[in-house]
Structures are given as C-alpha cells and as structure tokens.
Motif scaffolding. Structure first.
Motif, PDB file in Angstrom:
ATOM      1  N   GLN A 103       9.065  -1.646   5.056  1.00 40.85           N
ATOM      2  CA  GLN A 103       9.306  -0.928   3.895  1.00 40.85           C
ATOM      3  C   GLN A 103      10.415  -1.434   3.258  1.00 40.85           C
ATOM      4  N   GLN A 104      10.498  -1.754   2.125  1.00 42.12           N
ATOM      5  CA  GLN A 104      11.613  -2.181   1.267  1.00 42.12           C
ATOM      6  C   GLN A 104      11.990  -1.153   0.530  1.00 42.12           C
ATOM      7  N   THR A 105      13.370  -0.605   0.744  1.00 37.63           N
ATOM      8  CA  THR A 105      13.593   0.661  -0.034  1.00 37.63           C
ATOM      9  C   THR A 105      13.941   0.353  -1.524  1.00 37.63           C
ATOM     10  N   VAL A 106      13.973  -0.963  -1.957  1.00 31.77           N
ATOM     11  CA  VAL A 106      13.961  -1.078  -3.417  1.00 31.77           C
ATOM     12  C   VAL A 106      12.394  -0.797  -4.154  1.00 31.77           C
ATOM     13  N   MET A 107      11.402  -0.691  -3.526  1.00 28.87           N
ATOM     14  CA  MET A 107      10.294  -0.291  -3.857  1.00 28.87           C
ATOM     15  C   MET A 107       9.880   1.139  -3.778  1.00 28.87           C
ATOM     16  N   GLY A 108      10.882   1.825  -3.218  1.00 31.04           N
ATOM     17  CA  GLY A 108      10.733   3.484  -3.138  1.00 31.04           C
ATOM     18  C   GLY A 108      10.230   3.718  -1.753  1.00 31.04           C
ATOM     19  N   PRO A 109      10.319   5.078  -1.366  1.00 30.00           N
ATOM     20  CA  PRO A 109      10.086   5.419  -0.021  1.00 30.00           C
ATOM     21  C   PRO A 109       8.617   5.620   0.340  1.00 30.00           C
ATOM     22  N   ASP A 110       7.629   5.663  -0.801  1.00 27.35           N
ATOM     23  CA  ASP A 110       6.333   5.906  -0.380  1.00 27.35           C
ATOM     24  C   ASP A 110       5.562   4.571  -0.528  1.00 27.35           C
ATOM     25  N   THR A 111       6.057   3.354  -0.375  1.00 25.10           N
ATOM     26  CA  THR A 111       5.487   1.966  -0.522  1.00 25.10           C
ATOM     27  C   THR A 111       5.914   1.318   0.571  1.00 25.10           C
ATOM     28  N   VAL A 112       4.587   0.609   1.422  1.00 27.83           N
ATOM     29  CA  VAL A 112       4.848  -0.177   2.432  1.00 27.83           C
ATOM     30  C   VAL A 112       4.313  -1.383   2.542  1.00 27.83           C
ATOM     31  N   ASN A 124      -2.385   4.015   8.693  1.00 25.73           N
ATOM     32  CA  ASN A 124      -2.634   5.094   9.709  1.00 25.73           C
ATOM     33  C   ASN A 124      -3.158   4.148  11.073  1.00 25.73           C
ATOM     34  N   PHE A 125      -2.308   4.462  12.136  1.00 31.54           N
ATOM     35  CA  PHE A 125      -2.565   3.781  13.250  1.00 31.54           C
ATOM     36  C   PHE A 125      -3.555   4.456  14.249  1.00 31.54           C
ATOM     37  N   THR A 126      -4.363   3.632  14.498  1.00 35.10           N
ATOM     38  CA  THR A 126      -5.267   4.455  15.702  1.00 35.10           C
ATOM     39  C   THR A 126      -4.820   4.393  17.231  1.00 35.10           C
ATOM     40  N   LYS A 127      -3.765   3.492  17.389  1.00 30.41           N
ATOM     41  CA  LYS A 127      -3.032   3.497  18.594  1.00 30.41           C
ATOM     42  C   LYS A 127      -1.951   2.790  18.681  1.00 30.41           C
ATOM     43  N   GLY A 128      -0.932   3.257  19.355  1.00 34.04           N
ATOM     44  CA  GLY A 128       0.576   2.642  19.311  1.00 34.04           C
ATOM     45  C   GLY A 128       1.265   2.938  18.205  1.00 34.04           C
ATOM     46  N   GLY A 129       0.936   3.487  17.186  1.00 32.84           N
ATOM     47  CA  GLY A 129       1.797   3.850  16.154  1.00 32.84           C
ATOM     48  C   GLY A 129       3.366   4.566  16.320  1.00 32.84           C
ATOM     49  N   ASP A 130       3.078   5.564  17.411  1.00 34.85           N
ATOM     50  CA  ASP A 130       4.187   6.386  17.758  1.00 34.85           C
ATOM     51  C   ASP A 130       5.214   5.437  18.606  1.00 34.85           C
ATOM     52  N   ALA A 131       5.006   4.375  19.023  1.00 34.13           N
ATOM     53  CA  ALA A 131       5.716   3.617  19.770  1.00 34.13           C
ATOM     54  C   ALA A 131       6.569   2.709  19.225  1.00 34.13           C
ATOM     55  N   LEU A 132       6.307   2.432  18.052  1.00 37.47           N
ATOM     56  CA  LEU A 132       6.934   1.476  17.091  1.00 37.47           C
ATOM     57  C   LEU A 132       8.630   1.500  16.899  1.00 37.47           C
ATOM     58  N   LYS A 133       9.117   0.532  17.211  1.00 40.73           N
ATOM     59  CA  LYS A 133      10.666   0.764  16.992  1.00 40.73           C
ATOM     60  C   LYS A 133      10.965   0.087  15.649  1.00 40.73           C
ATOM     61  N   HIS A 134      12.165   0.097  15.040  1.00 40.22           N
ATOM     62  CA  HIS A 134      12.344  -0.709  13.866  1.00 40.22           C
ATOM     63  C   HIS A 134      13.963  -1.182  13.824  1.00 40.22           C
ATOM     64  N   TYR A 135      14.210  -2.035  12.830  1.00 39.90           N
ATOM     65  CA  TYR A 135      15.615  -2.493  12.725  1.00 39.90           C
ATOM     66  C   TYR A 135      15.483  -2.598  11.020  1.00 39.90           C
ATOM     67  N   THR A 136      16.760  -2.615  10.681  1.00 37.10           N
ATOM     68  CA  THR A 136      17.160  -2.824   9.124  1.00 37.10           C
ATOM     69  C   THR A 136      18.273  -3.912   8.913  1.00 37.10           C
ATOM     70  N   TYR A 137      17.575  -4.828   7.777  1.00 39.37           N
ATOM     71  CA  TYR A 137      18.623  -5.776   7.259  1.00 39.37           C
ATOM     72  C   TYR A 137      18.644  -5.689   5.787  1.00 39.37           C
ATOM     73  N   LYS A 138      19.449  -6.246   5.302  1.00 38.66           N
ATOM     74  CA  LYS A 138      19.550  -6.169   3.657  1.00 38.66           C
ATOM     75  C   LYS A 138      18.840  -7.433   3.059  1.00 38.66           C
ATOM     76  N   GLY A 139      17.774  -6.770   2.049  1.00 33.58           N
ATOM     77  CA  GLY A 139      16.825  -7.646   1.493  1.00 33.58           C
ATOM     78  C   GLY A 139      17.862  -8.643   0.259  1.00 33.58           C
ATOM     79  N   VAL A 159       0.799  -1.455   0.021  1.00 33.16           N
ATOM     80  CA  VAL A 159      -0.093  -0.059  -0.126  1.00 33.16           C
ATOM     81  C   VAL A 159       0.841   1.235   0.102  1.00 33.16           C
ATOM     82  N   PRO A 160       0.310   2.335  -0.288  1.00 32.94           N
ATOM     83  CA  PRO A 160       0.732   3.703  -0.299  1.00 32.94           C
ATOM     84  C   PRO A 160       1.247   3.994   1.375  1.00 32.94           C
TER      85      PRO A 160
END
Length: 98
Positions: free
Chosen positions: A47-56, A11-26, A5-6
């Motif tokens: 979010q796969q950077t190969v798909m562009g920054p606006d796609t998740v 949109n998160f209705t709850k908890g979205g601001d608390a998410l953490k992330h990690y990165t690996y090579k696909g 999706v774009p």
C-alpha cells in the motif's frame, strides 16, 4: 505483475491474518507499506500512502489464473529495469501521471 485495486476488494481465504509488514519511503517521499508472509516471505500486496488509504497494489502474478487472463497494460518503475529486459508495454520510469 501487479494490479491496483480498492483495499475492500482484497480478501484472503487463508493466511491473511498472519501477514507481517514493513515500511519504507517510496520515490514520492511518502511511506510504502509492504505486507509479506512470515513463513515464505512472499509479498502478496503493498500500500503506497501516496495513493490514499483505500488503494492497494496486489501481486496478481502470484495467482496462476491471473498470469493466464491478465494482459500487461503498462510497465511501471522502468528506471529499475535490467538493461537486457525487453519492453513489453508502455514503460514509465516511475508511477504514471494520474
């Protein structure tokens, strides 16, 4: 079950601001950013950077209504499938050609 999706439609209705992330090579050699809940470790999207920054890629299988309404369109990363799993849709070993 995932849906591409774009990023603006996520949109998160709850908890979205608390998410953490990690990165690996696909498989593409580019970064994959995985977002997860620090409390339960559920991964709601990545979010796969190969798909562009606006796609998740959203894990719609986490939503009860999605499991009822969405049919499987394709299986991606079939190369990682267990040998005993049945094919339920067209299977791609990696990302399908764009």
């Amino acid at each position: 079950m995932n849906q591409i999706v774009p990023k603006s439609s996520l949109n998160f209705t709850k908890g979205g601001d608390a998410l953490k992330h990690y990165t690996y090579k696909g498989d593409s050699g580019k970064d994959v950013n995985c977002y997860y809940c620090p409390n339960c470790t559920t991964h709601p999207y990545h979010q796969q950077t190969v798909m562009g920054p606006d796609t998740v890629i959203v894990r719609t299988g986490l939503l009860p209504e999605a499991r009822k309404k969405f049919e499987v369109g394709a299986e991606i990363f079939g190369k990682d499938k267990m040998s005993w799993e049945k094919e339920i849709a067209t299977t791609f070993d990696v990302l399908p050609p764009s």
